[in-house]
Write a protein that holds these residues in place. Sequence first.
Motif, mmCIF file in Angstrom:
data_model
loop_
_atom_site.group_PDB
_atom_site.id
_atom_site.type_symbol
_atom_site.label_atom_id
_atom_site.label_comp_id
_atom_site.label_asym_id
_atom_site.label_seq_id
_atom_site.Cartn_x
_atom_site.Cartn_y
_atom_site.Cartn_z
ATOM 1 N N LYS A 114 0.844 -1.199 0.000
ATOM 2 C CA LYS A 114 0.000 0.000 0.000
ATOM 3 C C LYS A 114 0.880 1.249 0.000
ATOM 4 O O LYS A 114 1.882 1.317 0.694
ATOM 5 C CB LYS A 114 -0.908 0.010 1.226
ATOM 6 C CG LYS A 114 -1.975 -1.073 1.179
ATOM 7 C CD LYS A 114 -2.838 -1.086 2.426
ATOM 8 C CE LYS A 114 -3.854 -2.217 2.337
ATOM 9 N NZ LYS A 114 -4.584 -2.416 3.573
ATOM 10 N N GLY A 115 0.485 2.226 -0.816
ATOM 11 C CA GLY A 115 1.188 3.499 -0.862
ATOM 12 C C GLY A 115 2.511 3.470 -1.602
ATOM 13 O O GLY A 115 3.290 4.414 -1.492
ATOM 14 N N THR A 116 2.800 2.404 -2.356
ATOM 15 C CA THR A 116 4.051 2.304 -3.107
ATOM 16 C C THR A 116 3.752 2.023 -4.574
ATOM 17 O O THR A 116 2.620 1.711 -4.931
ATOM 18 C CB THR A 116 4.959 1.181 -2.551
ATOM 19 O OG1 THR A 116 4.343 -0.084 -2.820
ATOM 20 C CG2 THR A 116 5.196 1.347 -1.053
ATOM 21 N N ASN A 129 11.596 0.834 -1.316
ATOM 22 C CA ASN A 129 10.761 1.840 -0.659
ATOM 23 C C ASN A 129 11.435 2.562 0.501
ATOM 24 O O ASN A 129 10.788 3.349 1.180
ATOM 25 C CB ASN A 129 9.468 1.173 -0.163
ATOM 26 C CG ASN A 129 8.688 0.549 -1.300
ATOM 27 O OD1 ASN A 129 8.535 1.131 -2.357
ATOM 28 N ND2 ASN A 129 8.217 -0.664 -1.090
ATOM 29 N N GLU A 189 -1.356 -3.952 -1.357
ATOM 30 C CA GLU A 189 -2.373 -3.304 -2.183
ATOM 31 C C GLU A 189 -2.792 -4.209 -3.338
ATOM 32 O O GLU A 189 -3.945 -4.218 -3.741
ATOM 33 C CB GLU A 189 -1.803 -1.992 -2.746
ATOM 34 C CG GLU A 189 -2.755 -1.191 -3.584
ATOM 35 C CD GLU A 189 -3.696 -0.349 -2.753
ATOM 36 O OE1 GLU A 189 -4.800 -0.073 -3.240
ATOM 37 O OE2 GLU A 189 -3.338 0.039 -1.629
#
Length: 132
Positions: A24-26, A75, A101
Amino acid sequence: MNVMQIAVARAINATGQVLLVRKKGTVAFMQPGGKIERGEEAMTALIRELDEELGLCVAASDLTFLGQASAAAANEPGVIVEAAIYGLLVSTPVIVGAELEEAVWIDPADPGALVLAPLTRDCVLPLAVSEQ
């Protein structure tokens, strides 16, 4: 340079596709797996991560040690990952969970336009291609 110890799976299905996940968020796709906790064995960490992230119940006998590799973390700027890489044949559906995700199955010789983590791009996918 900080170093993070991780354990990852070069997970393949019956048709030779490789499983990649995105947190998530990458943006970068990578092998399923994760950090090895203090005092934890690499294989134990991987079994735990596969269950948490993908709902895969894996036994130690399902994993084959393929080697070690290092690369820049996808990340975390300034961090190098040192990965224990295990082979795994997946014959059951995966369920995206924990901090993930997305999960995708790709042809290791042609990952398309996906953004790949350095470890995936430089170490794991070439290993999968050489085994085809």
